[in-house]
Write a protein that holds these residues in place. Structure first.
Motif, short mmCIF file in Angstrom:
data_model
loop_
_atom_site.label_atom_id
_atom_site.label_comp_id
_atom_site.label_asym_id
_atom_site.label_seq_id
_atom_site.Cartn_x
_atom_site.Cartn_y
_atom_site.Cartn_z
N ASP A 257 19.46 -24.83 25.22
CA ASP A 257 18.60 -24.26 25.65
C ASP A 257 17.84 -24.73 26.76
O ASP A 257 17.71 -24.91 27.45
CB ASP A 257 18.10 -22.95 24.95
N VAL A 258 17.49 -25.99 25.65
CA VAL A 258 16.87 -27.49 26.56
C VAL A 258 17.72 -28.33 25.54
O VAL A 258 17.66 -28.74 25.10
CB VAL A 258 15.54 -26.72 25.77
N ALA A 259 16.84 -29.74 26.82
CA ALA A 259 17.68 -30.44 26.69
C ALA A 259 16.82 -31.94 26.76
O ALA A 259 15.62 -31.35 28.04
CB ALA A 259 18.82 -30.80 26.96
N MET A 260 16.67 -32.96 26.35
CA MET A 260 16.38 -34.33 27.02
C MET A 260 16.88 -35.06 27.44
O MET A 260 18.03 -34.99 26.81
CB MET A 260 16.15 -35.22 24.94
N VAL A 261 16.84 -35.55 28.52
CA VAL A 261 17.68 -35.72 29.59
C VAL A 261 16.59 -36.74 30.55
O VAL A 261 15.72 -36.76 31.07
CB VAL A 261 18.26 -34.76 30.58
N GLN A 262 17.41 -38.18 30.96
CA GLN A 262 16.38 -38.88 31.81
C GLN A 262 16.57 -38.65 32.93
O GLN A 262 17.94 -37.77 33.15
CB GLN A 262 17.50 -40.29 31.98
N SER A 263 15.15 -38.96 33.34
CA SER A 263 15.22 -38.08 34.98
C SER A 263 16.13 -38.63 36.10
O SER A 263 16.20 -37.59 36.76
CB SER A 263 13.97 -38.44 35.51
N ASP A 264 16.41 -39.67 35.57
CA ASP A 264 17.72 -40.16 36.81
C ASP A 264 19.33 -39.71 36.44
O ASP A 264 20.03 -39.21 37.54
CB ASP A 264 17.93 -42.00 37.39
N ILE A 265 19.77 -38.95 35.29
CA ILE A 265 20.41 -38.52 35.05
C ILE A 265 20.60 -37.41 35.81
O ILE A 265 21.72 -37.17 36.04
CB ILE A 265 20.40 -38.98 33.53
N ALA A 266 19.43 -36.43 35.36
CA ALA A 266 19.31 -34.89 35.46
C ALA A 266 19.91 -34.79 37.50
O ALA A 266 19.69 -33.46 38.08
CB ALA A 266 17.34 -34.62 35.17
N ARG A 286 16.40 -27.47 35.73
CA ARG A 286 14.94 -26.77 35.91
C ARG A 286 14.65 -27.85 35.35
O ARG A 286 14.49 -28.06 34.26
CB ARG A 286 14.84 -25.45 36.35
N ALA A 287 13.48 -28.99 35.41
CA ALA A 287 12.61 -29.64 34.49
C ALA A 287 11.83 -28.57 33.93
O ALA A 287 11.14 -28.09 34.89
CB ALA A 287 12.59 -30.77 35.75
N LEU A 288 11.38 -29.31 32.84
CA LEU A 288 10.07 -28.20 32.19
C LEU A 288 9.24 -29.24 32.16
O LEU A 288 7.70 -28.76 31.99
CB LEU A 288 10.14 -28.21 30.91
N ALA A 289 9.10 -30.34 32.04
CA ALA A 289 8.10 -31.49 32.28
C ALA A 289 8.57 -33.22 31.63
O ALA A 289 9.85 -33.17 31.24
CB ALA A 289 6.90 -31.29 30.67
N SER A 290 8.10 -34.25 31.81
CA SER A 290 8.41 -35.59 31.93
C SER A 290 7.14 -36.02 30.66
O SER A 290 6.01 -35.41 31.03
CB SER A 290 7.37 -36.24 33.31
N LEU A 291 8.15 -36.36 29.69
CA LEU A 291 7.25 -36.68 28.18
C LEU A 291 7.24 -38.32 28.04
O LEU A 291 5.89 -38.34 28.48
CB LEU A 291 8.43 -36.16 27.53
N TYR A 292 7.53 -39.02 28.64
CA TYR A 292 7.45 -40.72 28.31
C TYR A 292 8.62 -41.55 28.88
O TYR A 292 9.23 -41.23 29.54
CB TYR A 292 7.32 -41.17 27.25
N THR A 475 5.45 -36.61 36.59
CA THR A 475 5.63 -38.34 37.28
C THR A 475 7.35 -38.66 37.16
O THR A 475 7.63 -38.27 35.93
CB THR A 475 5.06 -39.88 36.51
N GLY A 476 7.59 -39.00 37.77
CA GLY A 476 9.72 -39.39 37.88
C GLY A 476 10.63 -38.34 38.07
O GLY A 476 11.53 -37.87 37.95
N ILE A 477 9.86 -36.98 37.97
CA ILE A 477 10.80 -35.51 38.34
C ILE A 477 11.39 -35.29 39.50
O ILE A 477 10.20 -35.75 40.11
CB ILE A 477 9.91 -34.59 38.03
N ALA A 478 13.03 -36.12 39.56
CA ALA A 478 13.44 -35.34 40.62
C ALA A 478 14.40 -34.43 40.70
O ALA A 478 15.01 -33.84 41.86
CB ALA A 478 14.27 -36.97 40.85
N ILE A 479 13.81 -33.48 40.18
CA ILE A 479 14.32 -31.98 40.36
C ILE A 479 13.70 -31.17 40.74
O ILE A 479 12.80 -30.99 40.17
CB ILE A 479 16.08 -31.82 38.71
#
Length: 504
Positions: A257-266, A286-292, A475-479
């Motif tokens: 349902d939800v996953a951890m994914v690098q922003s560039d991979i997304a 869809r991105a929910l948030a950037s964490l670190y 920060t860094g979200i590209a989708i």
């Protein structure tokens, strides 16, 4: 008093003496204070209380010359020190320095309930007795866990034909372990096992969180969400995976349902490029948030003659596991320097723990790891070994950030690792919480409320989670951002802009 009793008392004395090895409390406290000052600066972190709490032989030491010394401390955090800031060493560096885990650190005072002003810490330093004195060093690096092996039980029955067929295939693989058949069987079995684990997690949980390799940073964050949800009566399964690429596929197949994914991979998945070319665009991500931030680390042994990525030509390099963001980033970095896989002497794959051990044994010349800095796995390796990080040049970082959506220029903060007196320029992705358009807005709001308002990531066992802050959440979200996430952040901005009630 009998001779036997005298011998017993003497033996007990020797045991107690052996258990109290290492420096005394004053020397231990001095070592701890020196580490705090050397990493965070004079007066940034202050020991408000300190107690030596025992010692034990160091299994990694040389016989009786090794000791692990334990302590408890309260640390005051000075004004203006933000452990969550992406450009500071942070709580992860504090844990690495003082031999603590996330479970061994807790917030006892904070200004806003999340940013600490005082911490309690249970830590340890490892020592070796050398030239008449005790010298501190960091512990050996931990090893990321491998996926759980097949259970030893027999779910099909002793004479079942399915078990016989599996046994026959395994026997063939063993006979041809180094050949094509062994490679094919190992690959297919690993894929099948992953499918089984995902379906079991899905069946037993209300929500499934696709994270990463066992005991890795993504996995610890997934475990934190599962623990937090469980305390609120919500079942969340923390699904161990190979990493970002596999997590995207789990989302697309409805296995998470939800996953951890690098922003560039997304970003690649959204457009159907790179490792997702065959599947096509994942337009519902869809991105929910950037964490670190997750920095690209390139680790080499000192004295190897490798001072630039260009020097990796003809060398043996571990690029990371298939299905990981590390491998994708490694290929991009090589490309920025005009190198392809054919230019390398040999290419290895595998999780970071195994890769660093192979580097220490001289079996590979360099290791790529994309991970939040400071990573304890890398910190302990650099402290134990004559090794260092390779910096990326300005031209390469500019090209990578320009040509790779989701990658941003980044510098690993000063003193994140031993022997690192200056920032190390590199690139970084950001660790995203990722879902699909099918996730209801209300569930997104609940998840983000947990993340940015309620969760104590330290208490839940995630050091990387201490970097999570609302100010860097986009920060860094590209989708595209999920509609529920956009509504949540807009609501938070509106609340922050409301004037204070003078009656309160």
């Amino acid at each position: 008093m009998t001779a036997a009793r005298i011998i017993a008392i003497l033996a007990l004395g020797l045991v107690l003496a052996a258990c109290d090895r290492g420096p005394d409390e004053a020397a231990l406290q001095s070592d701890v204070e020196a580490r705090l000052t050397g990493t965070f600066g004079e007066g940034a972190l202050r020991l408000a209380w300190f107690r030596r709490s025992g010692s034990a032989p160091d299994p990694g030491g040389a016989g009786d010359a090794g000791a692990i010394v334990y302590f408890d401390a309260e640390i005051e955090i000075g004004p203006g020190v933000d452990l969550a800031a992406w450009d500071s060493p942070g709580a992860g560096a504090l844990a690495n320095l003082l031999g603590a885990t996330a479970e061994g650190i807790r917030i006892v005072e904070s200004a806003d309930g999340r940013q600490p002003s005082r911490l309690q810490l249970h830590g340890s330093l490892s020592y070796e007795f050398h030239d008449g004195g005790w010298i501190a060093h960091m512990p050996d690096p931990a090893v990321l866990g491998a996926p759980s092996p097949l259970a030893a039980t027999d779910p099909f029955g002793a004479g079942d034909s399915l078990q016989d067929r599996v046994s026959a295939v395994l026997a063939d693989a063993q006979r041809d372990a180094a050949g094509a058949a062994g490679d094919i069987i190992a690959f297919e079995l690993e894929a099948a096992l992953g499918i089984i684990e995902r379906r079991l997690a899905r069946a037993g949980s209300l929500y499934t969180f696709a994270s990463g390799p066992v005991r890795g940073e993504y996995w610890r964050l997934g475990r934190a969400y599962a623990r937090f949800a469980e305390a609120r009566g919500v079942r969340v399964g923390n699904l161990a995976t190979a990493g970002s690429v596999e997590n995207v596929r789990a989302l697309r197949r409805g296995e998470a349902d939800v996953a951890m994914v690098q922003s560039d991979i997304a970003a690649l998945a959204l457009e159907g490029r790179g490792p997702f070319e065959r599947e096509g665009p994942a337009v519902d991500l869809r991105a929910l948030a950037s964490l670190y931030p997750e920095a690209v680390h390139i680790v080499v042994m000192s004295g190897s003659g490798i001072e630039s990525v260009s020097d990796l030509a003809g060398r043996s390099v571990n690029l990371g596991s298939f299905g990981s963001g590390s491998r994708h980033n490694a290929l991009a970095v090589l490309g920025a320097y005009g190198l392809s896989l054919d230019d390398l002497g040999s290419v290895r794959q595998g999780p970071p723990g195994e890769a660093l051990q192979a580097l220490g044994r001289g079996e590979v010349d360099a290791v790529f790891v994309t991970i939040g800095a400071p990573a304890r796995l890398i910190a302990s390796f650099l402290d134990r070994q004559e090794a260092h990080l390779i910096a990326l040049g300005a031209e390469a970082t500019e090209r990578l950030s320009r040509e790779t959506p989701g990658l941003v220029p980044f510098a690993i903060p000063t003193f994140s690792y031993a022997g690192q007196p200056a920032p190390v320029p590199t690139v970084a992705s950001t660790a995203l919480l990722l879902a699909t358009t099918e996730m209801p807005d209300g569930e997104v709001d609940t998840l983000l409320t947990w993340t940015f308002e309620e969760m104590d990531f330290l208490a839940l066992g995630s050091l990387s989670g201490t970097r999570v802050a609302e100010g860097t959440a986009q920060t860094g979200i590209a989708i595209p951002l999920h509609d529920g996430a956009a509504a949540y952040f807009e609501s938070r901005r509106a609340s922050a802009a409301e004037p204070a009630d003078p009656a309160q």
